[in-house]
Design a protein around this motif. Sequence first.
Motif, short mmCIF file in Angstrom:
data_model
loop_
_atom_site.label_atom_id
_atom_site.label_comp_id
_atom_site.label_asym_id
_atom_site.label_seq_id
_atom_site.Cartn_x
_atom_site.Cartn_y
_atom_site.Cartn_z
N VAL A 87 0.82 -1.22 0.00
CA VAL A 87 0.00 0.00 0.00
C VAL A 87 0.86 1.26 0.00
O VAL A 87 0.41 2.32 -0.44
N SER A 88 2.08 1.19 0.48
CA SER A 88 2.93 2.39 0.56
C SER A 88 3.85 2.54 -0.64
O SER A 88 4.63 3.49 -0.69
N PHE A 89 3.79 1.61 -1.60
CA PHE A 89 4.62 1.72 -2.79
C PHE A 89 3.91 2.62 -3.80
O PHE A 89 2.85 2.28 -4.31
N ASN A 90 4.51 3.78 -4.09
CA ASN A 90 3.89 4.77 -4.96
C ASN A 90 4.96 5.46 -5.81
O ASN A 90 6.15 5.39 -5.50
N PRO A 91 4.56 6.14 -6.88
CA PRO A 91 5.53 6.81 -7.74
C PRO A 91 6.12 8.06 -7.08
O PRO A 91 5.61 8.56 -6.07
N ILE A 92 7.18 8.55 -7.67
CA ILE A 92 7.82 9.79 -7.21
C ILE A 92 6.94 10.96 -7.63
O ILE A 92 6.55 11.08 -8.80
N VAL A 93 6.64 11.85 -6.69
CA VAL A 93 5.78 12.99 -6.98
C VAL A 93 6.48 14.33 -6.79
O VAL A 93 5.95 15.37 -7.18
N ALA A 94 7.67 14.34 -6.18
CA ALA A 94 8.38 15.61 -5.96
C ALA A 94 9.86 15.34 -5.76
O ALA A 94 10.26 14.27 -5.30
N LEU A 95 10.67 16.33 -6.13
CA LEU A 95 12.12 16.28 -5.96
C LEU A 95 12.58 17.56 -5.26
O LEU A 95 12.02 18.63 -5.48
N GLU A 96 13.62 17.43 -4.44
CA GLU A 96 14.30 18.58 -3.84
C GLU A 96 15.80 18.27 -3.84
O GLU A 96 16.20 17.14 -3.56
N TRP A 97 16.62 19.30 -4.15
CA TRP A 97 18.07 19.12 -4.22
C TRP A 97 18.73 20.19 -3.34
O TRP A 97 19.26 21.17 -3.84
N PRO A 98 18.73 20.02 -2.02
CA PRO A 98 19.21 21.09 -1.14
C PRO A 98 20.73 21.26 -1.11
O PRO A 98 21.22 22.36 -0.92
N THR A 99 21.49 20.15 -1.26
CA THR A 99 22.95 20.23 -1.29
C THR A 99 23.46 19.42 -2.47
O THR A 99 22.75 18.57 -3.00
N ASP A 100 24.70 19.68 -2.85
CA ASP A 100 25.26 18.97 -4.01
C ASP A 100 25.19 17.46 -3.84
O ASP A 100 24.97 16.73 -4.81
N GLU A 101 25.38 16.97 -2.62
CA GLU A 101 25.47 15.54 -2.38
C GLU A 101 24.14 14.90 -2.03
O GLU A 101 24.04 13.66 -2.01
N GLN A 102 23.10 15.67 -1.75
CA GLN A 102 21.84 15.11 -1.27
C GLN A 102 20.69 15.48 -2.20
O GLN A 102 20.37 16.65 -2.37
N LEU A 103 20.09 14.47 -2.80
CA LEU A 103 18.93 14.64 -3.67
C LEU A 103 17.75 13.91 -3.03
O LEU A 103 17.79 12.69 -2.84
N TYR A 104 16.71 14.66 -2.66
CA TYR A 104 15.54 14.09 -1.99
C TYR A 104 14.45 13.79 -3.01
O TYR A 104 14.27 14.52 -4.00
N LEU A 105 13.69 12.71 -2.76
CA LEU A 105 12.54 12.37 -3.58
C LEU A 105 11.39 11.98 -2.69
O LEU A 105 11.58 11.32 -1.66
N GLN A 106 10.19 12.41 -3.06
CA GLN A 106 9.00 12.07 -2.29
C GLN A 106 8.12 11.14 -3.10
O GLN A 106 7.86 11.39 -4.28
N THR A 107 7.68 10.06 -2.47
CA THR A 107 6.70 9.17 -3.08
C THR A 107 5.38 9.34 -2.36
O THR A 107 5.35 9.60 -1.15
N ALA A 108 4.28 9.20 -3.09
CA ALA A 108 2.96 9.37 -2.47
C ALA A 108 1.89 8.92 -3.44
O ALA A 108 2.11 8.85 -4.67
N TYR A 109 0.73 8.61 -2.89
CA TYR A 109 -0.46 8.39 -3.70
C TYR A 109 -1.23 9.70 -3.71
O TYR A 109 -1.65 10.21 -2.68
N VAL A 110 -1.38 10.27 -4.91
CA VAL A 110 -2.02 11.57 -5.04
C VAL A 110 -3.13 11.47 -6.08
O VAL A 110 -2.90 11.00 -7.20
N LYS A 111 -4.31 11.91 -5.72
CA LYS A 111 -5.43 11.97 -6.64
C LYS A 111 -6.15 13.29 -6.42
O LYS A 111 -6.71 13.53 -5.33
N ARG A 112 -6.12 14.18 -7.42
CA ARG A 112 -6.71 15.50 -7.32
C ARG A 112 -8.02 15.52 -8.09
O ARG A 112 -8.02 15.37 -9.31
N MET A 113 -9.11 15.71 -7.37
CA MET A 113 -10.43 15.74 -7.98
C MET A 113 -10.90 17.18 -8.13
O MET A 113 -10.45 18.08 -7.43
N LYS A 114 -11.83 17.40 -9.07
CA LYS A 114 -12.38 18.73 -9.24
C LYS A 114 -13.13 19.18 -7.99
O LYS A 114 -13.13 20.36 -7.64
#
Length: 458
Positions: A405-432
Amino acid sequence: MRICAVLLALAAMSCGENSETPEQPLITSLSEVPSVRLNFRYEADVPPPGNVRPAASLERDLKVQADFDRNRAHESLERTIASPAGNRIIAVYSRLGDAQSEFRLDIYSADGALVRKVTPDAMAVHFPDTIVWAPDGTAAAFVATTRGISPVPSPSPEHGGEAEKPAAEVTAGNTNTSVSNTNTPEVPVSPEDGEAPTPIPATPTPPPDVLTFRTEQIYMIGSDGEGLRPITQSEGLIYFYFVWSPDSQMLAALAATTREWEYLSLRADEKQEQFVPVGRPRVLERSGRERHLDDALTAVQPVWSPDSEKIACAFDVQVRIYDARGDVPTQAAIPLINHLLLSSQAYDRDQQAKLELVGDENSNSNVNKPAVSNANANANANSNVNGSPAPGSSSLTLPDRSSLVSFNPIVALEWPTDEQLYLQTAYVKRMKIEADSVTSYARWHRLILSPQPVVLNR
């Protein structure tokens, strides 16, 4: 045997001497390492990065708003965007009769005085949420088309767009040059008793004509609103997201064709979902030089490395890193499916253990209460079956992604330092209908980047 040992020792010493030759440069930072020569270490479920990009403020500058209230009665201020230093402010506005998704731009000073009118009458600014100043404040970028061309639907606010707009037809064709170089003069409003109107230039200089297109292109202006020009000229492509490099010299952008945009918009309407566009990443220089980075489509906004040397993009469960400069730029793909599967398996098991612990505590505290029915017990067991490891399974066995249930695609990236690249996974569904929207299992992970070992010449 002794002779052989001595010869081997001499050979090893000879190799060691050659390995220290000055021909091998000493790498002092990752900016000197091509993307294809990067190593990574994956760290699962880490705290979020401290510098996640804040949402754009919707508050209007009070001094600019006062000028519109007093002197620009036939125009409506949509939003204001201050430069990093705060000395210049972009005013996004519309006039009576303008289409709902078409806007205009002016530049104001910090004290609320009009500095320059930016966009000519023949130009329509789209996607005001994506207007952004360069980090050094010397320029700003925005998206615009020829005025009167039916605008395409805007992305959802979470993906760099404004509120949902109805779908419309967009036809690719030859470029169109704006033909009007006159502007409706500002009509000052009579001030209230005892109040003096905010001073503005009696005859603001009309903005010059500029080449416009039928599809959304990226334009750039200087800090005072001067030098309006397109930095993309690809009729038929829609540029819907862009971000400045930290050194303010380039932009990373996503672009999609009108057919792709319209198809996804229709699919979103059918499902009553908010429209989320996908595009191909590109890097744009201030001069207008453009480089296509990848043919894969993504809805994740690209990010820059802090040294402005590389760009990272996400495609489902893969991260790709591209060199932004160089005569022979390289790229590297980091497939993370195995890492995410194993970390999600561990995460699900941990969550299941916590639920069972809470259940045991509740059962102990409620020992005098009637037992739950067999139906409820079976329902609880079935709801937790995915979180429990199969008998005899190993923690290193790759699970089926559909069972986690917690396996989801990458939805966001952040690169705060040269050596550290962060990625966020989540289940996202945006309805009207916003109340029906869902975001769950949002988890941050981290890649620790390092240079690959150098193969020394012998």
